[in-house]
Scaffold this active site. Structure first.
Site, PDB file in Angstrom:
ATOM      1  N   ARG A  90      10.955  -2.309   1.266  1.00  0.00           N
ATOM      2  CA  ARG A  90      11.540  -1.405   0.264  1.00  0.00           C
ATOM      3  C   ARG A  90      12.524  -2.113  -0.666  1.00  0.00           C
ATOM      4  O   ARG A  90      13.567  -1.563  -1.019  1.00  0.00           O
ATOM      5  CB  ARG A  90      12.277  -0.243   0.952  1.00  0.00           C
ATOM      6  N   ALA A  99      -5.988  -5.295  -2.358  1.00  0.00           N
ATOM      7  CA  ALA A  99      -5.250  -4.630  -1.270  1.00  0.00           C
ATOM      8  C   ALA A  99      -5.611  -5.278   0.054  1.00  0.00           C
ATOM      9  O   ALA A  99      -6.782  -5.433   0.378  1.00  0.00           O
ATOM     10  CB  ALA A  99      -5.605  -3.151  -1.239  1.00  0.00           C
ATOM     11  N   HIS A 121       1.474   3.826  -2.878  1.00  0.00           N
ATOM     12  CA  HIS A 121       1.197   2.696  -3.768  1.00  0.00           C
ATOM     13  C   HIS A 121       0.064   3.046  -4.743  1.00  0.00           C
ATOM     14  O   HIS A 121       0.145   2.743  -5.921  1.00  0.00           O
ATOM     15  CB  HIS A 121       0.834   1.445  -2.957  1.00  0.00           C
ATOM     16  N   GLU A 130     -10.698  -4.353  -1.727  1.00  0.00           N
ATOM     17  CA  GLU A 130     -10.110  -4.374  -0.387  1.00  0.00           C
ATOM     18  C   GLU A 130     -10.390  -5.728   0.246  1.00  0.00           C
ATOM     19  O   GLU A 130     -11.556  -6.142   0.326  1.00  0.00           O
ATOM     20  CB  GLU A 130     -10.720  -3.275   0.501  1.00  0.00           C
ATOM     21  N   ASP A 168      -1.455  -7.608  -2.839  1.00  0.00           N
ATOM     22  CA  ASP A 168      -0.387  -6.863  -2.170  1.00  0.00           C
ATOM     23  C   ASP A 168      -0.844  -6.468  -0.770  1.00  0.00           C
ATOM     24  O   ASP A 168      -1.595  -5.516  -0.623  1.00  0.00           O
ATOM     25  CB  ASP A 168      -0.053  -5.634  -3.021  1.00  0.00           C
TER      26      ASP A 168
END
Lengths: 171, 171, 171
Positions: free
Chosen positions: A15, A37, A53, A65, A86
């Site tokens: 965060r 991802a 997200h 993916e 990410d």
């Protein structure tokens, strides 16, 4: 070959605003953008996080993916297209859970990242600034994440450390 | 007295590249270099880590083991010789396990570090950036490490915070 | 309205010197200074910590206790008076323990902090740079703290990250 070839590496704590900052950076390049991802939804908490997200991204994004085959996925992205990965720590966690050869897989990944074919943005967690974890798996993950972050930072053109949503330029 | 007297303090998380960076810095001074090791091998994991660190150093290094008597060891190094202390948090951990008076021993150590007699490089872990640990000993260690890091940073000529193998200049 | 209206946000790990640095900064403004304490002493360890912080402050300080009603307390401080809030993460922890609506209370607080009426200094812990915590409450706290820190940093005029007692200017 495109002119804008560079690797920007964005690290930080949980965060700390890593993903949002990476998205702001990539949006300076023309769309479409490729979102790679690495997360896998094992439970409701993870599902919520992935959904949050996703909600930030619109149809200008194409999602790939790559929970395990990240190096291959990156080899396949078209030249010149902006890419956001990410994140590396989730990929590493998947590698460890799947009992892959982490050293070998990390080396393969770093080789691809060392030769970006467009503006590439890679997000990773910094996990080594707390007390030594009690359990051996957590220590092993922490060591592997620290090593991978060092290797990626070494080949990156720019490295940013996020704190409270703000970037500190490290390289 | 030698001309090059300074204390460089290198802090960072686990696997952030502290030791390797300190070694690169000390190698700018002429060999031989003194390596002051504070670690004790209690288990195989620790043995591996010590072995990995040792493998990086060649015969230009002289190693002094100082798991507890670090202040005394530093008082005894010859004037002008480059010194690398790796690391303060292991020394602190040894002090706590040996039930020494941590406040008094830290004060003795800081007094010696405040007057370096050559280019001295000191490595320490930053352990306070995670969630408050469950157990009281870990909290006590975290507090003591934070206090010691502050005291050493206050007398250091230069302070570097490592992130993913790269230094952030703090002082 | 006073001329010196600004929000300085000081973040860092445990024992990184956040409070002491905030006190040094506020002492550049003329006394009296308002200390807004959010901590509650549930046990001896916490009592010791509060006592240590109190011992550093003399009669030039006025203390307001605001373990939960921090936004209201800040609305009530006189225009122009220097304020030190220590710290946001304890306030957040109190909110979670009291089962308040953390999102709503954080939004109320950030709204007040976005319009400082004097030199205001706010301290908060960075807790997201360790391994993912085992227990769900710790993860929830870590996420909420990271989000709150981002929101406060976004409205702050200056953001400092403390490392070993030294500030790194982030904004």
């Amino acid at each position: 070959m495109p002119d804008d070839r560079r690797l920007v590496f964005i690290i930080g704590g949980a965060r700390s605003g890593k993903s949002a900052h990476a998205e702001r950076l990539i949006e300076a390049s023309p769309a479409p953008w490729i979102y790679v991802a690495t997360g896998q939804a094992f439970d409701g908490e993870m599902e919520d996080r992935i959904a949050e997200h996703k909600a930030r991204r619109d149809q200008r994004w194409r999602t790939i993916e790559a929970p395990l085959e990240l190096a291959t996925a990156l080899r396949d992205v078209p030249d010149g297209e902006p890419v956001l990965v990410d994140c590396l720590t989730l990929w590493l966690s998947n590698q460890i859970l799947a009992e892959c050869d982490v050293g070998k897989e990390s080396a393969r990944l770093v080789e691809v990242l060392a030769a970006p074919r467009g503006p590439w943005f890679v997000v990773s967690n910094e996990v080594g600034l707390g007390i030594v974890p009690d359990n051996a798996l957590a220590r092993r993950f922490r060591d592997a994440a620290g090593r991978l972050n060092q290797e990626v930072a070494a080949v990156a053109d720019e490295v940013l450390l996020m704190a409270a949503g703000l970037p500190i330029k490290v390289k």
